[in-house]
Design a protein around this motif. Structure first.
Motif, PDB file in Angstrom:
ATOM      1  N   ASN A  29       0.826  -1.205   0.000  1.00 12.20           N
ATOM      2  CA  ASN A  29       0.000   0.000   0.000  1.00 12.20           C
ATOM      3  C   ASN A  29       0.864   1.261   0.000  1.00 12.20           C
ATOM      4  O   ASN A  29       0.606   2.210  -0.747  1.00 12.20           O
ATOM      5  N   GLN A  30       1.902   1.263   0.814  1.00 14.09           N
ATOM      6  CA  GLN A  30       2.805   2.413   0.852  1.00 14.09           C
ATOM      7  C   GLN A  30       3.521   2.591  -0.483  1.00 14.09           C
ATOM      8  O   GLN A  30       3.679   3.715  -0.966  1.00 14.09           O
ATOM      9  N   THR A  31       3.935   1.491  -1.086  1.00 15.23           N
ATOM     10  CA  THR A  31       4.615   1.557  -2.378  1.00 15.23           C
ATOM     11  C   THR A  31       3.692   2.104  -3.453  1.00 15.23           C
ATOM     12  O   THR A  31       4.082   2.975  -4.238  1.00 15.23           O
ATOM     13  N   ILE A  32       2.466   1.630  -3.483  1.00 14.12           N
ATOM     14  CA  ILE A  32       1.496   2.098  -4.480  1.00 14.12           C
ATOM     15  C   ILE A  32       1.203   3.585  -4.282  1.00 14.12           C
ATOM     16  O   ILE A  32       1.125   4.343  -5.254  1.00 14.12           O
ATOM     17  N   THR A  33       1.064   4.000  -3.036  1.00 13.70           N
ATOM     18  CA  THR A  33       0.805   5.417  -2.756  1.00 13.70           C
ATOM     19  C   THR A  33       1.959   6.280  -3.267  1.00 13.70           C
ATOM     20  O   THR A  33       1.737   7.311  -3.912  1.00 13.70           O
ATOM     21  N   LYS A  34       3.197   5.866  -3.016  1.00  9.15           N
ATOM     22  CA  LYS A  34       4.361   6.618  -3.501  1.00  9.15           C
ATOM     23  C   LYS A  34       4.383   6.658  -5.026  1.00  9.15           C
ATOM     24  O   LYS A  34       4.692   7.689  -5.627  1.00  9.15           O
ATOM     25  N   GLN A  35       4.043   5.534  -5.656  1.00  7.44           N
ATOM     26  CA  GLN A  35       4.042   5.490  -7.115  1.00  7.44           C
ATOM     27  C   GLN A  35       2.981   6.424  -7.691  1.00  7.44           C
ATOM     28  O   GLN A  35       3.228   7.110  -8.679  1.00  7.44           O
ATOM     29  N   TRP A  36       1.797   6.462  -7.097  1.00  7.61           N
ATOM     30  CA  TRP A  36       0.751   7.362  -7.595  1.00  7.61           C
ATOM     31  C   TRP A  36       1.162   8.822  -7.438  1.00  7.61           C
ATOM     32  O   TRP A  36       0.882   9.653  -8.309  1.00  7.61           O
ATOM     33  N   LEU A  37       1.815   9.139  -6.333  1.00  5.08           N
ATOM     34  CA  LEU A  37       2.293  10.508  -6.150  1.00  5.08           C
ATOM     35  C   LEU A  37       3.309  10.862  -7.229  1.00  5.08           C
ATOM     36  O   LEU A  37       3.288  11.960  -7.793  1.00  5.08           O
ATOM     37  N   GLU A  38       4.208   9.931  -7.537  1.00  2.00           N
ATOM     38  CA  GLU A  38       5.208  10.149  -8.575  1.00  2.00           C
ATOM     39  C   GLU A  38       4.544  10.271  -9.952  1.00  2.00           C
ATOM     40  O   GLU A  38       4.918  11.129 -10.756  1.00  2.00           O
ATOM     41  N   ILE A  39       3.553   9.436 -10.218  1.00  2.00           N
ATOM     42  CA  ILE A  39       2.828   9.509 -11.495  1.00  2.00           C
ATOM     43  C   ILE A  39       2.135  10.866 -11.627  1.00  2.00           C
ATOM     44  O   ILE A  39       2.192  11.497 -12.687  1.00  2.00           O
ATOM     45  N   ASP A  40       1.495  11.323 -10.564  1.00  2.00           N
ATOM     46  CA  ASP A  40       0.837  12.641 -10.604  1.00  2.00           C
ATOM     47  C   ASP A  40       1.848  13.749 -10.867  1.00  2.00           C
ATOM     48  O   ASP A  40       1.594  14.657 -11.653  1.00  2.00           O
ATOM     49  N   ARG A  41       3.015  13.672 -10.213  1.00  2.00           N
ATOM     50  CA  ARG A  41       4.056  14.680 -10.421  1.00  2.00           C
ATOM     51  C   ARG A  41       4.525  14.662 -11.868  1.00  2.00           C
ATOM     52  O   ARG A  41       4.676  15.715 -12.508  1.00  2.00           O
ATOM     53  N   LEU A  42       4.740  13.483 -12.404  1.00  2.00           N
ATOM     54  CA  LEU A  42       5.202  13.366 -13.787  1.00  2.00           C
ATOM     55  C   LEU A  42       4.145  13.841 -14.778  1.00  2.00           C
ATOM     56  O   LEU A  42       4.477  14.452 -15.801  1.00  2.00           O
ATOM     57  N   LYS A  43       2.872  13.601 -14.495  1.00  2.00           N
ATOM     58  CA  LYS A  43       1.796  14.094 -15.365  1.00  2.00           C
ATOM     59  C   LYS A  43       1.789  15.626 -15.392  1.00  2.00           C
ATOM     60  O   LYS A  43       1.629  16.228 -16.452  1.00  2.00           O
ATOM     61  N   ARG A  44       1.930  16.228 -14.218  1.00  2.00           N
ATOM     62  CA  ARG A  44       1.977  17.702 -14.164  1.00  2.00           C
ATOM     63  C   ARG A  44       3.177  18.228 -14.937  1.00  2.00           C
ATOM     64  O   ARG A  44       3.076  19.195 -15.686  1.00  2.00           O
ATOM     65  N   GLN A  45       4.315  17.577 -14.760  1.00  2.00           N
ATOM     66  CA  GLN A  45       5.527  18.002 -15.450  1.00  2.00           C
ATOM     67  C   GLN A  45       5.360  17.852 -16.969  1.00  2.00           C
ATOM     68  O   GLN A  45       5.745  18.749 -17.728  1.00  2.00           O
ATOM     69  N   LEU A  46       4.768  16.772 -17.414  1.00  2.00           N
ATOM     70  CA  LEU A  46       4.532  16.560 -18.838  1.00  2.00           C
ATOM     71  C   LEU A  46       3.584  17.617 -19.389  1.00  2.00           C
ATOM     72  O   LEU A  46       3.806  18.161 -20.481  1.00  2.00           O
ATOM     73  N   SER A  47       2.557  17.938 -18.648  1.00  2.00           N
ATOM     74  CA  SER A  47       1.607  18.964 -19.074  1.00  2.00           C
ATOM     75  C   SER A  47       2.303  20.317 -19.211  1.00  2.00           C
ATOM     76  O   SER A  47       2.077  21.049 -20.187  1.00  2.00           O
ATOM     77  N   GLU A  48       3.155  20.642 -18.252  1.00  2.00           N
ATOM     78  CA  GLU A  48       3.901  21.902 -18.323  1.00  2.00           C
ATOM     79  C   GLU A  48       4.821  21.917 -19.537  1.00  2.00           C
ATOM     80  O   GLU A  48       4.932  22.941 -20.227  1.00  2.00           O
ATOM     81  N   MET A  49       5.466  20.800 -19.802  1.00  6.11           N
ATOM     82  CA  MET A  49       6.363  20.721 -20.962  1.00  6.11           C
ATOM     83  C   MET A  49       5.581  20.859 -22.270  1.00  6.11           C
ATOM     84  O   MET A  49       6.054  21.512 -23.209  1.00  6.11           O
ATOM     85  N   LYS A  50       4.398  20.287 -22.343  1.00  6.96           N
ATOM     86  CA  LYS A  50       3.557  20.425 -23.539  1.00  6.96           C
ATOM     87  C   LYS A  50       3.199  21.890 -23.771  1.00  6.96           C
ATOM     88  O   LYS A  50       3.265  22.387 -24.892  1.00  6.96           O
ATOM     89  N   GLU A  51       2.806  22.559 -22.671  1.00  6.72           N
ATOM     90  CA  GLU A  51       2.453  23.978 -22.790  1.00  6.72           C
ATOM     91  C   GLU A  51       3.646  24.796 -23.254  1.00  6.72           C
ATOM     92  O   GLU A  51       3.511  25.666 -24.117  1.00  6.72           O
TER      93      GLU A  51
END
Length: 71
Positions: A29-51
């Motif tokens: 559960n802790q591992t999955i939570t950390k991975q989702w946080l990282e995925i969310d961070r990477l999605k935001r970063q990708l969106s910023e790069m697209k813009e």
């Protein structure tokens, strides 16, 4: 009485397995939570790069494969 001891041993073994499974589930559960946080961070970063890329493309001069004006 040996049947009682065998039953107690089986119950103890099941309790130990349950404890290990609870620990494993918590770790997962802790591992999955950390991975989702990282995925969310990477999605935001990708969106910023697209813009930024779209902005850079909108301010860029014409196509790069355009022939020079002397042709």
């Amino acid at each position: 009485m040996s049947d009682g001891n065998a039953l107690i041993e089986r119950i103890n073994a099941l309790e130990m397995r349950l404890t290990y499974q609870d620990e494993a589930i918590e770790t997962l559960n802790q591992t999955i939570t950390k991975q989702w946080l990282e995925i969310d961070r990477l999605k935001r970063q990708l969106s910023e790069m697209k813009e930024r890329l779209q902005e850079a493309e909108s301010h860029a001069p014409g196509p790069a494969n355009e022939p020079p004006p002397h042709y």
